[in-house]
Design a protein around this motif. Structure first.
Motif, PDB file in Angstrom:
ATOM      1  N   LEU A 700       9.084  -2.387  -2.183  1.00  6.84           N
ATOM      2  CA  LEU A 700       7.840  -2.955  -2.706  1.00  6.84           C
ATOM      3  C   LEU A 700       6.787  -2.984  -1.602  1.00  6.84           C
ATOM      4  CD1 LEU A 700       9.337  -6.040  -4.601  1.00  6.84           C
ATOM      5  CD2 LEU A 700       8.843  -3.776  -5.543  1.00  6.84           C
ATOM      6  N   ARG A 701       5.580  -3.373  -1.954  1.00  5.90           N
ATOM      7  CA  ARG A 701       4.555  -3.541  -0.927  1.00  5.90           C
ATOM      8  C   ARG A 701       4.893  -4.728  -0.039  1.00  5.90           C
ATOM      9  NH1 ARG A 701      -1.686  -2.490  -2.797  1.00  5.90           N
ATOM     10  NH2 ARG A 701      -1.460  -0.296  -3.362  1.00  5.90           N
ATOM     11  N   VAL A 702       4.617  -4.584   1.246  1.00  8.46           N
ATOM     12  CA  VAL A 702       4.851  -5.678   2.172  1.00  8.46           C
ATOM     13  C   VAL A 702       3.854  -6.803   1.868  1.00  8.46           C
ATOM     14  CG1 VAL A 702       3.308  -4.704   3.934  1.00  8.46           C
ATOM     15  CG2 VAL A 702       5.137  -6.251   4.610  1.00  8.46           C
ATOM     16  N   CYS A 703       4.342  -8.044   1.874  1.00  9.63           N
ATOM     17  CA  CYS A 703       3.452  -9.170   1.565  1.00  9.63           C
ATOM     18  C   CYS A 703       2.572  -9.493   2.772  1.00  9.63           C
ATOM     19  CB  CYS A 703       4.253 -10.391   1.130  1.00  9.63           C
ATOM     20  SG  CYS A 703       5.089 -11.246   2.484  1.00  9.63           S
ATOM     21  N   GLY A 704       1.477 -10.194   2.505  1.00  5.61           N
ATOM     22  CA  GLY A 704       0.513 -10.500   3.555  1.00  5.61           C
ATOM     23  C   GLY A 704       1.111 -11.290   4.701  1.00  5.61           C
ATOM     24  N   ASP A 705       1.994 -12.241   4.383  1.00  7.29           N
ATOM     25  CA  ASP A 705       2.579 -13.065   5.444  1.00  7.29           C
ATOM     26  C   ASP A 705       3.519 -12.254   6.321  1.00  7.29           C
ATOM     27  OD1 ASP A 705       3.096 -15.853   6.576  1.00  7.29           O
ATOM     28  OD2 ASP A 705       5.116 -15.129   6.129  1.00  7.29           O
ATOM     29  N   CYS A 706       4.357 -11.381   5.701  1.00  6.99           N
ATOM     30  CA  CYS A 706       5.277 -10.558   6.496  1.00  6.99           C
ATOM     31  C   CYS A 706       4.499  -9.563   7.353  1.00  6.99           C
ATOM     32  CB  CYS A 706       6.257  -9.813   5.585  1.00  6.99           C
ATOM     33  SG  CYS A 706       7.576 -10.884   4.955  1.00  6.99           S
ATOM     34  N   HIS A 707       3.393  -9.062   6.826  1.00  4.94           N
ATOM     35  CA  HIS A 707       2.559  -8.138   7.589  1.00  4.94           C
ATOM     36  C   HIS A 707       2.027  -8.832   8.842  1.00  4.94           C
ATOM     37  CE1 HIS A 707      -0.991  -5.645   8.558  1.00  4.94           C
ATOM     38  NE2 HIS A 707      -0.294  -4.658   8.024  1.00  4.94           N
ATOM     39  N   ASN A 708       1.544 -10.050   8.671  1.00  8.61           N
ATOM     40  CA  ASN A 708       1.015 -10.823   9.794  1.00  8.61           C
ATOM     41  C   ASN A 708       2.131 -11.177  10.788  1.00  8.61           C
ATOM     42  OD1 ASN A 708      -0.985 -12.240  11.250  1.00  8.61           O
ATOM     43  ND2 ASN A 708      -0.382 -14.167  10.277  1.00  8.61           N
ATOM     44  N   ALA A 709       3.286 -11.581  10.245  1.00 10.44           N
ATOM     45  CA  ALA A 709       4.408 -11.964  11.099  1.00 10.44           C
ATOM     46  C   ALA A 709       4.914 -10.785  11.930  1.00 10.44           C
ATOM     47  CB  ALA A 709       5.546 -12.517  10.244  1.00 10.44           C
ATOM     48  N   GLU A 720       7.932  -1.134  19.109  1.00 16.86           N
ATOM     49  CA  GLU A 720       7.232  -0.455  18.015  1.00 16.86           C
ATOM     50  C   GLU A 720       8.047  -0.643  16.745  1.00 16.86           C
ATOM     51  OE1 GLU A 720       6.079   3.592  18.328  1.00 16.86           O
ATOM     52  OE2 GLU A 720       4.998   3.337  20.216  1.00 16.86           O
ATOM     53  N   ILE A 721       7.383  -1.118  15.693  1.00 19.89           N
ATOM     54  CA  ILE A 721       8.071  -1.352  14.419  1.00 19.89           C
ATOM     55  C   ILE A 721       7.334  -0.568  13.337  1.00 19.89           C
ATOM     56  CG2 ILE A 721       8.807  -3.066  12.725  1.00 19.89           C
ATOM     57  CD1 ILE A 721       8.636  -5.151  15.044  1.00 19.89           C
ATOM     58  N   LEU A 722       8.040   0.356  12.705  1.00 21.44           N
ATOM     59  CA  LEU A 722       7.448   1.174  11.647  1.00 21.44           C
ATOM     60  C   LEU A 722       8.009   0.724  10.309  1.00 21.44           C
ATOM     61  CD1 LEU A 722       5.626   3.729  11.132  1.00 21.44           C
ATOM     62  CD2 LEU A 722       7.761   5.003  10.996  1.00 21.44           C
ATOM     63  N   VAL A 723       7.127   0.257   9.437  1.00 19.91           N
ATOM     64  CA  VAL A 723       7.548  -0.193   8.104  1.00 19.91           C
ATOM     65  C   VAL A 723       6.918   0.731   7.061  1.00 19.91           C
ATOM     66  CG1 VAL A 723       7.532  -2.064   6.418  1.00 19.91           C
ATOM     67  CG2 VAL A 723       7.752  -2.588   8.859  1.00 19.91           C
ATOM     68  N   ARG A 724       7.764   1.339   6.264  1.00 15.68           N
ATOM     69  CA  ARG A 724       7.267   2.164   5.152  1.00 15.68           C
ATOM     70  C   ARG A 724       7.482   1.383   3.868  1.00 15.68           C
ATOM     71  NH1 ARG A 724       9.403   8.154   3.142  1.00 15.68           N
ATOM     72  NH2 ARG A 724       7.983   8.340   1.388  1.00 15.68           N
ATOM     73  N   ASP A 725       6.383   0.898   3.269  1.00 11.80           N
ATOM     74  CA  ASP A 725       6.518   0.160   2.012  1.00 11.80           C
ATOM     75  C   ASP A 725       6.184   1.086   0.846  1.00 11.80           C
ATOM     76  OD1 ASP A 725       3.765   0.319   1.835  1.00 11.80           O
ATOM     77  OD2 ASP A 725       3.395  -1.824   2.060  1.00 11.80           O
ATOM     78  N   ALA A 726       6.029   0.535  -0.347  1.00 11.19           N
ATOM     79  CA  ALA A 726       5.803   1.354  -1.537  1.00 11.19           C
ATOM     80  C   ALA A 726       4.458   2.061  -1.509  1.00 11.19           C
ATOM     81  CB  ALA A 726       5.891   0.479  -2.791  1.00 11.19           C
ATOM     82  N   ALA A 727       3.546   1.607  -0.671  1.00  9.48           N
ATOM     83  CA  ALA A 727       2.199   2.175  -0.656  1.00  9.48           C
ATOM     84  C   ALA A 727       1.944   3.090   0.525  1.00  9.48           C
ATOM     85  CB  ALA A 727       1.158   1.049  -0.664  1.00  9.48           C
ATOM     86  N   ARG A 728       2.456   2.738   1.717  1.00 11.73           N
ATOM     87  CA  ARG A 728       2.068   3.480   2.913  1.00 11.73           C
ATOM     88  C   ARG A 728       2.916   3.099   4.121  1.00 11.73           C
ATOM     89  NH1 ARG A 728      -2.635   2.310   5.914  1.00 11.73           N
ATOM     90  NH2 ARG A 728      -1.040   2.569   7.458  1.00 11.73           N
ATOM     91  N   PHE A 729       2.554   3.673   5.291  1.00  8.87           N
ATOM     92  CA  PHE A 729       3.203   3.328   6.544  1.00  8.87           C
ATOM     93  C   PHE A 729       2.402   2.258   7.271  1.00  8.87           C
ATOM     94  CE2 PHE A 729       5.131   7.582   6.164  1.00  8.87           C
ATOM     95  CZ  PHE A 729       6.439   7.265   6.475  1.00  8.87           C
ATOM     96  N   HIS A 730       3.134   1.405   7.980  1.00 11.66           N
ATOM     97  CA  HIS A 730       2.522   0.422   8.882  1.00 11.66           C
ATOM     98  C   HIS A 730       3.205   0.570  10.238  1.00 11.66           C
ATOM     99  CE1 HIS A 730       0.709  -1.880   5.509  1.00 11.66           C
ATOM    100  NE2 HIS A 730       1.786  -1.440   4.859  1.00 11.66           N
ATOM    101  N   LEU A 731       2.454   0.951  11.249  1.00  6.71           N
ATOM    102  CA  LEU A 731       3.001   1.030  12.602  1.00  6.71           C
ATOM    103  C   LEU A 731       2.503  -0.174  13.395  1.00  6.71           C
ATOM    104  CD1 LEU A 731       4.618   2.481  14.781  1.00  6.71           C
ATOM    105  CD2 LEU A 731       2.544   3.767  15.361  1.00  6.71           C
TER     106      LEU A 731
END
Length: 743
Positions: A700-709, A720-731
């Motif tokens: 699923l999409r990463v929630c706002g709080d987890c993104h901030n955390a 470096e933490i790479l998270v691929r959620d349902a919408a896109r990559f977050h590095l």
């Protein structure tokens, strides 16, 4: 020795050629010289020819050298042997030593040079002309026309045409067919037609050649008329027409013509079946494909490798993957085409893991992959976001030299982009000696997925500057980049240019990008107006996108409209309930939240459970919220406790709006701290070596709080933490995210 004995030995030698039996030919050779004191020249010439056809040049030359009185046929036989074998210097030496020459000698020399040097073939042809017209035959002209056609030398072909007319060969069908073929293959269909019309008596071969030329130019109307006007048609005529219709996208007409061919009770071959099966696959016409399959079973082509591959391809395109598997498993023999058809079929139907397995089985079977096969399996790795396996195939591409093929390079650019390694993707792109639209689109899409909007747009503009034409996939990438960077005006401009300048009719994905563009930027009224002006209603993604933004901006009115529209479109889609609940929860309206939850229960709906996974030592570890099933749970939760303490000291403030439950704040914080992506990240911090990035995938999409955390975690741990959620990559790196907090 009697001539009957020679004929007997010649018949045996002919059989050796037919069955490609080298050993038996040598035994016959030995027997001839043991039993016959002086073999006839006729028999020895046949022995030379046999060795030549079997590719044994040494023995052919040995027989020739032992001949007491070689005649012209003997010389021509050994000359022809060197000419097939491509031994040019030896061929020329034999030609120079010949005491006399005839037209066969000259034609052998021309044919020998044809595969190596067009210049020498033309020189030999010109020498023949100087020797006089008696040397010229229809075989000479046919050979030269085929050579001109294969090399695209229309001027040479025109010169040959002049000589054909000059020496009176224009009425020969044997010359006319390659003449028509030469003009059509070099792009001069009007000259081909004129040459065709000037031949007084035409056979079916001539008609088939002209038909092929018309189809090659996509002249379907003319081809159709020409075909039906042909007084004499054979199986090749029908197959040529069916193939031409298929290649020009007229699949239904191709199937109809196949049915008529059956009624004519004409013999069909592998090309007939291959073409009609391609037509069935193109139309997704499973029933028609099954009917053709049933007919094939009653013919001699049921075990044909070409037909079997076409059947696998047809079933895969018709999404009947189990039928494709059955055909594939029953094939007694498989080549690279068969394996690739099954591999690509798995990939196209979402069975990426099976595609990778087929590739491995193919290698075990001793079949070498080509560039298309390797590119396809790399694409399957990209769909699985499996960079480890993809990198192994990258190594194979380097080792085999297949990396130089654009299909493989493009697949690797896509792989690294989809796996979040955009630097590797761009490096590979830069190393490519040749790039096409697919190469640029792969890189544009990779940067767009990474949220690097300005880089995406720069790449897009560079692509245009190189004169390459973007396709609908390119525009999806660049429009999504504009939406994630809030570049509304730029996105509108690109959308208009797609329609007006590039004549691309927008599909749902383009419209969804535009809805996203307006919605993310808070222009919810403009998003509503855009939807009302669309030629069709948005799909579930479009409505969910608008509803998600209504939740973010707290717009209850448009949010209700989007939720009701989504429910009408997909009554069992939980997104409308969840997102609308979020809007009410943010405003503290827990009564409405409870009503929505009751509505979900009454409909028997459950929210899709969020889960995250991380790969370590070839094992995938999957986590859900509050999950304690992992054998290392104690260590994971202990790590999260330490991280949470350090984050709070650094200034982290939990976002309570991300919890859709009316509970105490302390309970909300606990729930947030145990989200699935945080469990996966904690696992990575414990087990992934410090010099490697932590790669996490979420459904699923990463929630706002987890993104901030996660930003805080990357800063505290210097990882470096790479998270691929349902919408896109977050590095995440040093406390920032590649998306610029706009996702």
């Amino acid at each position: 020795m009697s001539s009957s004995s020679s004929n007997y030995y010649c018949a045996l030698l002919k059989h050796c050629c037919e069955v490609r039996n080298h050993i038996q030919a040598k035994k016959l050779h030995c027997h001839i010289f043991k039993t016959l004191r002086i073999p006839e020249t006729f028999l020895l010439n046949n022995l030379i020819s046999t060795y030549g056809k079997l590719g044994n040049i040494v023995y052919a030359q040995r027989v020739f050298d032992q001949m007491p009185e070689p005649n012209l046929f003997s010389w021509n036989s050994v000359l022809s042997t060197y000419s097939k074998a491509g031994k040019i210097s030896e061929m020329q030496a034999v030609f120079n030593r010949m005491p006399s020459r005839d037209v066969v000698s000259w034609n052998s020399l021309i044919s020998g040079y044809a595969s190596i040097s067009i210049v020498n073939s033309v020189k030999t042809y010109n020498l023949m002309l100087r020797e006089g017209s008696n040397n010229l035959t229809r075989i000479t002209f046919s050979t030269m026309l085929i050579l001109a056609s294969s090399r695209g030398c229309v001027n040479l072909g025109r010169q040959i045409h002049v000589h054909i007319v000059k020496f009176g060969f224009q009425s020969y069908v044997f010359v006319g067919s390659p003449l028509v073929d030469m003009y059509s293959k070099t792009g001069f269909i009007s000259d081909a037609r004129k040459a065709f019309e000037e031949i007084p008596e035409k056979n079916v071969v001539m008609f088939n050649t002209m038909l092929t030329g018309l189809l090659r130019f996509g002249m379907i109307g003319d081809s159709r008329q020409f075909f039906y006007d042909m007084k004499e048609k054979d199986s090749i005529s029908w197959t040529t027409m069916i193939t031409g219709l298929t290649q020009n996208g007229l699949n239904k007409e191709a199937i109809d013509l196949f049915r008529k061919m059956r009624l004519e009770t004409l013999e069909m071959d592998q090309y007939t079946f291959g073409s009609v099966l391609t037509a069935c696959g193109g139309l997704l016409a499973l029933q028609e494909g099954k009917q053709v399959h049933a007919y094939i079973i009653r013919t001699d082509y049921k075990d044909n490798i070409f037909v079997g591959s076409a059947l696998v391809d047809m079933y895969c395109k018709c999404k009947s993957i189990r039928s494709a598997e059955t055909v594939f498993k029953r094939m007694a023999f498989k080549n690279v085409v068969s394996w690739t058809a099954m591999l690509v079929g798995y990939g196209q139907n979402g069975y990426s893991e099976e595609a990778v397995k087929v590739f491995c089985d193919m290698q075990k079977d001793g079949v070498k992959p080509d560039d298309f096969t390797l590119g396809s399996v790399i694409s399957s790795c990209a769909n699985l976001a499996s960079m480890e396996e993809g990198a192994q195939f990258h190594g194979r591409a380097l080792a085999t030299g297949l990396l130089s093929f654009i299909t493989v390079s493009n697949a690797l650019v896509t792989l690294y982009g989809k796996c979040g390694s955009i630097e590797d993707s761009h490096r590979l792109f830069n190393e490519m000696s040749v790039r096409d639209e697919v190469s640029w689109t792969a890189l544009v899409s990779g940067y767009a997925k990474f949220g690097k909007a300005h880089e995406t747009i720069r790449l897009f503009e560079s692509m245009l500057a190189y004169g390459l034409k973007p396709d609908e996939i390119t525009f999806i990438g660049v429009l999504s980049a504009c939406s994630r960077a809030g570049l509304v005006e730029k996105g509108k401009q690109i959308f208009q240019s797609m329609i007006e300048e590039y004549r691309i009719v927008p599909i749902l994905d383009h419209y969804s990008c535009m809805i996203d563009l307006y919605s993310r930027a808070g222009k919810l009224e403009e998003a509503r107006n855009f939807i009302n002006q669309m030629p069709f209603c948005p799909d579930a993604i479009g409505w969910a996108t608008l509803l998600s933004s209504c939740r973010f901006y707290g717009n209850m009115e448009i949010g209700k409209w989007a939720a009701e529209s989504l429910l009408e479109l997909e009554p069992h889609n939980t997104a409308s309930f969840i997102l609308l609940s979020s809007i009410y929860a943010a405003k503290g309206n827990w009564e409405e939240v409870a009503k929505l939850r009751k509505g979900m229960r009454d409909k028997g709906l459950r929210k899709e459970q969020g889960c995250s996974w991380i790969k370590y030592k070839n094992t995938v570890h999957i986590f859900s919220a509050d999950d304690r099933s992992n054998p290392f749970s104690d260590q994971i939760y202990s790590e999260l406790e330490k991280l949470n303490y350090k984050m709070l000291k650094e200034g982290y403030v939990p976002d309570m709006n991300s919890v859709l439950h009316d509970v105490e704040d302390s309970e909300k914080i606990k729930m947030l701290n145990h989200h699935s992506e945080r469990l996966a990240i904690a696992f990575g911090l414990i087990f992934i070596p410090p010099n490697l990035p932590i790669r996490v995938v979420k459904n699923l999409r990463v929630c706002g709080d987890c993104h901030n955390a996660t930003k805080y975690i990357s800063k505290i741990t210097q990882r470096e933490i790479l998270v691929r959620d349902a919408a896109r990559f977050h590095l995440f790196k040093d406390g920032t995210c590649s998306c610029g907090d706009f996702w």
